[in-house]
Design a protein around this motif. Structure first.
Motif, mmCIF file in Angstrom:
data_model
loop_
_atom_site.group_PDB
_atom_site.id
_atom_site.type_symbol
_atom_site.label_atom_id
_atom_site.label_comp_id
_atom_site.label_asym_id
_atom_site.label_seq_id
_atom_site.Cartn_x
_atom_site.Cartn_y
_atom_site.Cartn_z
ATOM 1 N N GLU A 1 0.789 -1.075 0.097
ATOM 2 C CA GLU A 1 -0.022 0.128 0.000
ATOM 3 C C GLU A 1 0.720 1.476 0.036
ATOM 4 O OE1 GLU A 1 -3.271 -0.070 2.853
ATOM 5 O OE2 GLU A 1 -3.640 -2.217 2.290
ATOM 6 N N LYS A 2 2.140 1.195 -0.488
ATOM 7 C CA LYS A 2 2.734 2.241 -0.605
ATOM 8 C C LYS A 2 3.976 2.322 -1.538
ATOM 9 C CE LYS A 2 5.985 1.681 3.312
ATOM 10 N NZ LYS A 2 6.352 2.098 4.966
ATOM 11 N N LEU A 3 4.716 3.436 -2.010
ATOM 12 C CA LEU A 3 5.571 3.185 -2.942
ATOM 13 C C LEU A 3 6.929 4.132 -2.220
ATOM 14 C CD1 LEU A 3 4.166 4.001 -6.491
ATOM 15 C CD2 LEU A 3 4.831 1.770 -5.466
ATOM 16 N N VAL A 4 8.157 3.597 -2.290
ATOM 17 C CA VAL A 4 9.132 4.275 -2.014
ATOM 18 C C VAL A 4 9.865 4.993 -3.091
ATOM 19 C CG1 VAL A 4 11.646 4.130 -1.002
ATOM 20 C CG2 VAL A 4 9.543 2.881 -0.225
ATOM 21 N N ILE A 5 10.059 6.327 -3.289
ATOM 22 C CA ILE A 5 10.470 6.807 -4.402
ATOM 23 C C ILE A 5 11.614 8.038 -4.114
ATOM 24 C CG2 ILE A 5 9.347 8.726 -6.105
ATOM 25 C CD1 ILE A 5 6.680 7.803 -5.545
ATOM 26 N N LYS A 6 12.375 7.972 -5.158
ATOM 27 C CA LYS A 6 13.783 9.109 -5.132
ATOM 28 C C LYS A 6 13.345 10.043 -6.003
ATOM 29 C CE LYS A 6 17.639 8.456 -7.264
ATOM 30 N NZ LYS A 6 18.963 7.895 -7.867
ATOM 31 N N ARG A 7 13.365 11.559 -5.132
ATOM 32 C CA ARG A 7 13.183 12.654 -5.701
ATOM 33 C C ARG A 7 14.593 13.356 -6.164
ATOM 34 N NH1 ARG A 7 10.549 16.830 -2.718
ATOM 35 N NH2 ARG A 7 9.755 17.430 -4.537
ATOM 36 N N ARG A 8 14.633 14.142 -7.146
ATOM 37 C CA ARG A 8 15.682 14.799 -7.663
ATOM 38 C C ARG A 8 15.515 16.308 -7.295
ATOM 39 N NH1 ARG A 8 20.859 14.643 -8.127
ATOM 40 N NH2 ARG A 8 20.641 12.716 -9.325
ATOM 41 N N LEU A 9 16.306 16.851 -6.319
ATOM 42 C CA LEU A 9 15.934 18.182 -5.757
ATOM 43 C C LEU A 9 17.215 19.040 -6.441
ATOM 44 C CD1 LEU A 9 15.090 17.595 -2.081
ATOM 45 C CD2 LEU A 9 13.528 17.844 -3.927
ATOM 46 N N GLU A 10 17.260 20.330 -6.111
ATOM 47 C CA GLU A 10 18.355 21.391 -6.703
ATOM 48 C C GLU A 10 19.688 21.031 -6.338
ATOM 49 O OE1 GLU A 10 19.060 26.037 -7.131
ATOM 50 O OE2 GLU A 10 17.467 25.294 -5.834
ATOM 51 N N HIS A 11 19.986 20.341 -5.075
ATOM 52 C CA HIS A 11 21.234 20.245 -4.488
ATOM 53 C C HIS A 11 21.269 19.053 -4.095
ATOM 54 C CE1 HIS A 11 22.042 24.491 -4.914
ATOM 55 N NE2 HIS A 11 21.100 24.913 -4.058
ATOM 56 N N GLY A 12 20.687 18.007 -4.655
ATOM 57 C CA GLY A 12 20.847 16.662 -4.313
ATOM 58 C C GLY A 12 19.677 15.749 -4.563
ATOM 59 N N THR A 13 19.446 14.946 -3.598
ATOM 60 C CA THR A 13 18.115 13.782 -3.950
ATOM 61 C C THR A 13 17.676 13.606 -2.570
ATOM 62 O OG1 THR A 13 19.359 11.837 -3.608
ATOM 63 C CG2 THR A 13 19.030 12.831 -5.961
ATOM 64 N N GLU A 14 16.217 12.947 -2.289
ATOM 65 C CA GLU A 14 15.853 12.528 -1.105
ATOM 66 C C GLU A 14 14.780 11.341 -1.380
ATOM 67 O OE1 GLU A 14 13.205 15.496 0.756
ATOM 68 O OE2 GLU A 14 11.659 15.493 -0.659
ATOM 69 N N VAL A 15 14.517 10.687 -0.471
ATOM 70 C CA VAL A 15 13.938 9.479 -0.608
ATOM 71 C C VAL A 15 12.593 9.424 0.183
ATOM 72 C CG1 VAL A 15 13.674 7.006 -0.157
ATOM 73 C CG2 VAL A 15 15.649 7.856 -1.193
ATOM 74 N N VAL A 16 11.367 9.254 -0.382
ATOM 75 C CA VAL A 16 10.295 9.601 0.512
ATOM 76 C C VAL A 16 9.322 8.204 0.269
ATOM 77 C CG1 VAL A 16 10.236 12.200 0.086
ATOM 78 C CG2 VAL A 16 9.035 10.639 -1.490
ATOM 79 N N GLU A 17 8.655 7.967 1.363
ATOM 80 C CA GLU A 17 7.417 7.116 1.166
ATOM 81 C C GLU A 17 5.922 7.683 0.928
ATOM 82 O OE1 GLU A 17 7.601 4.785 4.583
ATOM 83 O OE2 GLU A 17 9.364 4.000 4.115
#
Length: 292
Positions: A159-175
């Motif tokens: 019931e959830k996805l783990v996703i990597k986001r591209r930000l201006e100064h790096g990345t973050e991982v969110v659920e």
């Protein structure tokens, strides 16, 4: 075993901005799409690959493309089917003409309420507007959580996805819980190429209006006989919208003026490949601080 997912990709057929001419805009300030070559919006191809990769990881999942546009917009649904999509929905009609991002997201959200997908994936933005508004607006209208600037779906959990986001100064991982809306960044994986076998299988896939336009053609007869080759086509009445929120009527964005800007070099210099000419150019570039 992972739960199968119903995945919908929001895609747009856009004018090729590499070939913009003097007839690119109408007097009303909207894009004259008939005067420009049409292509699959580049970041929507990133979104398609993200959806297909998710399908590959979750057995039994399906990927369909939803697009809004004239009859010829069915081309990108066929293109998506050649690459691995299972089918698509074409939202078409005069009622949608001239839509800005608000009217577009409203029409798409009406169609999505009928489709009821688990995961909606869209490109970050379209090259004919560069607003990056439609995906987030769709999420808001449907009351769904959203993950923007997505670069990769790292994991599929219950019931959830783990996703990597591209930000201006790096990345973050969110659920993020399912159902959700994801907008894919240009840095996400490029879309897989068309598969030759799928091209042969789905080259005759057609929407209802295409079949009606040439009912006796071999392609139309084949499409009419096989449900798998029939692209779902909906008019406005099929998705039960408020007519006041469609097209130009539902578009608060108004273009006041259009200006064609032509870039021209003020001066030019022709050089040969001789060492003397190259050295002279280097001296000029260093003196003007273009180099060094």
């Amino acid at each position: 075993m992972k739960q199968p997912l119903k995945i919908v990709v929001l895609a747009k057929q856009v004018p090729d901005t590499r070939n913009v001419g003097k007839d690119a805009m109408t007097p009303e300030g909207t894009v004259n799409r008939a005067a420009l070559p049409a292509i699959f919006n580049p970041e929507d191809l990133n979104a398609l690959e993200m959806a297909l990769a998710l399908k590959d990881r979750t057995e039994g999942s399906t990927v369909h493309v939803l697009t809004m546009g004239p009859q010829r917009a069915a081309d990108i649904i066929r293109d998506a089917m050649f690459r691995g999509a299972d089918g698509g929905y074409l939202l078409s009609g005069r009622e949608f003409a001239g839509s800005d991002t608000l009217a577009t997201s409203y029409a798409l959200s009406c169609a999505l309420k009928k489709i009821r997908p688990d995961v909606i994936v869209a490109g970050r933005q379209a090259i004919d507007g560069d607003t990056a508004q439609v995906g987030p607006q769709v999420a808001e209208k449907l009351g769904l959580p959203q993950v923007t600037y997505a670069e990769e779906i790292l994991a599929v959990e219950p019931e959830k996805l783990v996703i990597k986001r591209r930000l201006e100064h790096g990345t973050e991982v969110v659920e993020c819980p399912i159902p959700l809306v994801v907008t894919a960044n240009a840095s996400a994986a490029s879309c897989r190429p068309r598969n030759a076998k799928r091209v042969m299988t789905y080259k005759c896939a057609m929407a209802a209006s295409e079949i009606a336009a040439a009912p006796e053609s071999a392609a139309a007869l084949r499409a009419a006989a096989k449900p798998a080759l029939q692209i779902v086509e909906w008019a406005a009445v099929d998705v039960d919208p408020d007519p006041q929120q469609l097209g130009l009527t539902g578009s608060p964005t108004k273009v006041k003026r259009i200006e064609n800007v032509v870039f021209a070099a003020k001066e030019a210099k022709k050089l040969t490949a001789a060492d003397e000419d190259i050295n002279e150019l280097m001296v000029e570039l260093i003196a003007s601080h273009t180099l060094g």
